[in-house]
Motif scaffolding. Structure first.
Motif, PDB file in Angstrom:
ATOM      1  N   LYS A 152      24.882  21.385 -17.179  1.00 31.96           N
ATOM      2  CA  LYS A 152      25.651  22.431 -17.863  1.00 31.96           C
ATOM      3  C   LYS A 152      26.877  22.839 -17.051  1.00 31.96           C
ATOM      4  CE  LYS A 152      21.777  24.439 -20.398  1.00 31.96           C
ATOM      5  NZ  LYS A 152      20.917  25.619 -20.549  1.00 31.96           N
ATOM      6  N   ASN A 153      26.708  22.975 -15.748  1.00 31.25           N
ATOM      7  CA  ASN A 153      27.845  23.342 -14.894  1.00 31.25           C
ATOM      8  C   ASN A 153      28.881  22.225 -14.824  1.00 31.25           C
ATOM      9  OD1 ASN A 153      26.837  25.885 -14.393  1.00 31.25           O
ATOM     10  ND2 ASN A 153      25.869  25.302 -12.464  1.00 31.25           N
ATOM     11  N   SER A 154      28.414  20.994 -14.826  1.00 32.02           N
ATOM     12  CA  SER A 154      29.323  19.849 -14.827  1.00 32.02           C
ATOM     13  C   SER A 154      30.171  19.857 -16.096  1.00 32.02           C
ATOM     14  CB  SER A 154      28.527  18.551 -14.726  1.00 32.02           C
ATOM     15  OG  SER A 154      29.360  17.436 -14.861  1.00 32.02           O
ATOM     16  N   TRP A 155      29.512  20.122 -17.244  1.00 30.60           N
ATOM     17  CA  TRP A 155      30.271  20.182 -18.489  1.00 30.60           C
ATOM     18  C   TRP A 155      31.277  21.340 -18.454  1.00 30.60           C
ATOM     19  CZ3 TRP A 155      31.034  24.108 -21.883  1.00 30.60           C
ATOM     20  CH2 TRP A 155      31.903  23.788 -22.929  1.00 30.60           C
ATOM     21  N   LEU A 156      30.866  22.496 -17.954  1.00 28.44           N
ATOM     22  CA  LEU A 156      31.762  23.654 -17.910  1.00 28.44           C
ATOM     23  C   LEU A 156      32.995  23.341 -17.059  1.00 28.44           C
ATOM     24  CD1 LEU A 156      32.317  26.580 -18.715  1.00 28.44           C
ATOM     25  CD2 LEU A 156      31.027  27.292 -16.705  1.00 28.44           C
ATOM     26  N   TYR A 157      32.783  22.681 -15.949  1.00 32.41           N
ATOM     27  CA  TYR A 157      33.895  22.281 -15.087  1.00 32.41           C
ATOM     28  C   TYR A 157      34.832  21.335 -15.849  1.00 32.41           C
ATOM     29  CZ  TYR A 157      36.094  21.190 -10.560  1.00 32.41           C
ATOM     30  OH  TYR A 157      36.972  21.034  -9.532  1.00 32.41           O
ATOM     31  N   TYR A 158      34.246  20.373 -16.567  1.00 36.63           N
ATOM     32  CA  TYR A 158      35.035  19.453 -17.383  1.00 36.63           C
ATOM     33  C   TYR A 158      35.816  20.223 -18.455  1.00 36.63           C
ATOM     34  CZ  TYR A 158      35.902  16.415 -21.387  1.00 36.63           C
ATOM     35  OH  TYR A 158      36.483  15.796 -22.462  1.00 36.63           O
ATOM     36  N   ALA A 184      39.651  19.579 -18.430  1.00 38.05           N
ATOM     37  CA  ALA A 184      39.826  18.387 -19.270  1.00 38.05           C
ATOM     38  C   ALA A 184      41.276  18.078 -19.609  1.00 38.05           C
ATOM     39  CB  ALA A 184      39.009  18.521 -20.552  1.00 38.05           C
ATOM     40  N   GLU A 185      42.060  19.091 -19.882  1.00 35.07           N
ATOM     41  CA  GLU A 185      43.437  18.861 -20.315  1.00 35.07           C
ATOM     42  C   GLU A 185      44.453  19.005 -19.185  1.00 35.07           C
ATOM     43  OE1 GLU A 185      44.162  17.937 -23.444  1.00 35.07           O
ATOM     44  OE2 GLU A 185      42.090  18.101 -24.120  1.00 35.07           O
ATOM     45  N   LEU A 228      44.303   9.606 -20.536  1.00 35.53           N
ATOM     46  CA  LEU A 228      44.059  10.882 -21.216  1.00 35.53           C
ATOM     47  C   LEU A 228      43.122  11.770 -20.404  1.00 35.53           C
ATOM     48  CD1 LEU A 228      44.202   9.815 -24.941  1.00 35.53           C
ATOM     49  CD2 LEU A 228      45.842  11.176 -23.691  1.00 35.53           C
ATOM     50  N   GLN A 229      41.898  12.013 -20.820  1.00 37.69           N
ATOM     51  CA  GLN A 229      41.024  12.984 -20.160  1.00 37.69           C
ATOM     52  C   GLN A 229      40.145  12.388 -19.053  1.00 37.69           C
ATOM     53  OE1 GLN A 229      38.724  14.496 -23.426  1.00 37.69           O
ATOM     54  NE2 GLN A 229      40.304  15.914 -24.069  1.00 37.69           N
ATOM     55  N   ALA A 230      40.386  11.175 -18.653  1.00 41.75           N
ATOM     56  CA  ALA A 230      39.524  10.524 -17.663  1.00 41.75           C
ATOM     57  C   ALA A 230      39.466  11.292 -16.348  1.00 41.75           C
ATOM     58  CB  ALA A 230      39.994   9.097 -17.402  1.00 41.75           C
ATOM     59  N   LEU A 231      40.579  11.810 -15.910  1.00 39.51           N
ATOM     60  CA  LEU A 231      40.598  12.560 -14.649  1.00 39.51           C
ATOM     61  C   LEU A 231      39.765  13.840 -14.773  1.00 39.51           C
ATOM     62  CD1 LEU A 231      41.651  12.604 -11.773  1.00 39.51           C
ATOM     63  CD2 LEU A 231      43.684  13.776 -12.600  1.00 39.51           C
ATOM     64  N   GLY A 232      39.880  14.535 -15.907  1.00 35.56           N
ATOM     65  CA  GLY A 232      39.077  15.736 -16.135  1.00 35.56           C
ATOM     66  C   GLY A 232      37.595  15.415 -16.214  1.00 35.56           C
ATOM     67  N   PHE A 233      37.254  14.328 -16.914  1.00 29.98           N
ATOM     68  CA  PHE A 233      35.854  13.917 -17.012  1.00 29.98           C
ATOM     69  C   PHE A 233      35.291  13.597 -15.636  1.00 29.98           C
ATOM     70  CE2 PHE A 233      32.369  10.979 -17.513  1.00 29.98           C
ATOM     71  CZ  PHE A 233      31.633  11.529 -18.561  1.00 29.98           C
ATOM     72  N   THR A 234      36.051  12.824 -14.865  1.00 32.87           N
ATOM     73  CA  THR A 234      35.606  12.420 -13.529  1.00 32.87           C
ATOM     74  C   THR A 234      35.484  13.628 -12.603  1.00 32.87           C
ATOM     75  OG1 THR A 234      36.689  10.296 -13.864  1.00 32.87           O
ATOM     76  CG2 THR A 234      36.035  10.832 -11.618  1.00 32.87           C
ATOM     77  N   TYR A 275      39.534   7.837 -21.433  1.00 37.21           N
ATOM     78  CA  TYR A 275      38.533   8.700 -22.061  1.00 37.21           C
ATOM     79  C   TYR A 275      39.257   9.810 -22.805  1.00 37.21           C
ATOM     80  CZ  TYR A 275      34.488  11.681 -22.743  1.00 37.21           C
ATOM     81  OH  TYR A 275      33.494  12.437 -23.314  1.00 37.21           O
ATOM     82  N   ASN A 276      38.849  10.054 -24.045  1.00 42.29           N
ATOM     83  CA  ASN A 276      39.458  11.119 -24.828  1.00 42.29           C
ATOM     84  C   ASN A 276      38.507  11.518 -25.950  1.00 42.29           C
ATOM     85  OD1 ASN A 276      41.502  12.924 -25.624  1.00 42.29           O
ATOM     86  ND2 ASN A 276      42.231  11.488 -27.160  1.00 42.29           N
ATOM     87  N   THR A 277      38.120  12.774 -25.974  1.00 40.82           N
ATOM     88  CA  THR A 277      37.292  13.304 -27.051  1.00 40.82           C
ATOM     89  C   THR A 277      37.533  14.794 -27.156  1.00 40.82           C
ATOM     90  OG1 THR A 277      35.083  13.204 -28.029  1.00 40.82           O
ATOM     91  CG2 THR A 277      35.204  13.798 -25.696  1.00 40.82           C
ATOM     92  N   GLU A 278      36.900  15.430 -28.105  1.00 33.79           N
ATOM     93  CA  GLU A 278      36.987  16.879 -28.235  1.00 33.79           C
ATOM     94  C   GLU A 278      36.004  17.460 -27.223  1.00 33.79           C
ATOM     95  OE1 GLU A 278      36.576  20.877 -29.416  1.00 33.79           O
ATOM     96  OE2 GLU A 278      34.909  19.487 -29.550  1.00 33.79           O
TER      97      GLU A 278
END
Length: 175
Positions: A17-23, A27-28, A36-42, A70-73
């Protein structure tokens, strides 16, 4: 240097959950046309990867694996984060999961999840909340400004739950 073997640390749902919140937050920020969002995902998954891969060379390979397009909502794409974390966890524990499988799951899910997320989040939820906020503000109510805070609160609650769901689903599908 330790003579004890290096094992990956356990990943908790709180970590996911914390990993997702950080992303969600980053993300943008580091967007590029190439990835696109690869750096934010990583960046979001980095604390997980550091737990899973204590060996610097394995960590380097894992980071490189996630720096592809990587790019998604961000909110409704959260199950992808959870599934990928579950796959990385199993890979770190020795499961026969290759890099292309992890990348393939991300690539295969990012489009459909973006479509779902864009239709719910951007085309439904945001116009309703913004419309109500504008109406309240136009009538002189200060609540209009605070009403806008509903959007990120809803997004954070939903995203964290979806990331945890993706993690559980990913664990169940790998076993």
């Amino acid at each position: 240097m330790s003579i004890l073997p290096m094992y990956p640390k356990e990943i908790t749902e709180k970590d996911v959950k914390n990993s997702w919140l950080y992303y969600y937050i980053v993300a943008e920020m580091g967007i590029s046309y190439e990835r696109l969002q690869a750096l934010g995902f990583t960046t979001g998954i980095l604390p997980i990867l550091q737990k899973l891969y204590p060996d610097p060379e394995d960590l380097k390979l894992a980071i490189k694996r996630h720096l592809v397009f990587y790019n998604t909502e961000a909110v409704f794409g959260a199950p992808i984060n959870g599934i990928v974390i579950a796959m990385e966890e199993q890979k770190a524990k020795g499961a026969d999961i290759d890099d292309d499988t992890i990348t393939g799951i991300k690539t295969g899910l990012m489009g459909p999840m973006a479509g779902i997320g864009d239709s719910i989040d951007w085309a439904t939820l945001k116009p309703i909340i913004f419309g109500l906020a504008v109406t309240l503000s136009a009538n002189g109510s200060i609540l209009g400004a605070f009403f806008l805070l509903l959007l990120p609160i809803i997004q954070i609650v939903v995203g964290r739950k979806l990331a945890a769901y993706g993690y559980r689903a990913g664990q169940a599908s790998i076993r």
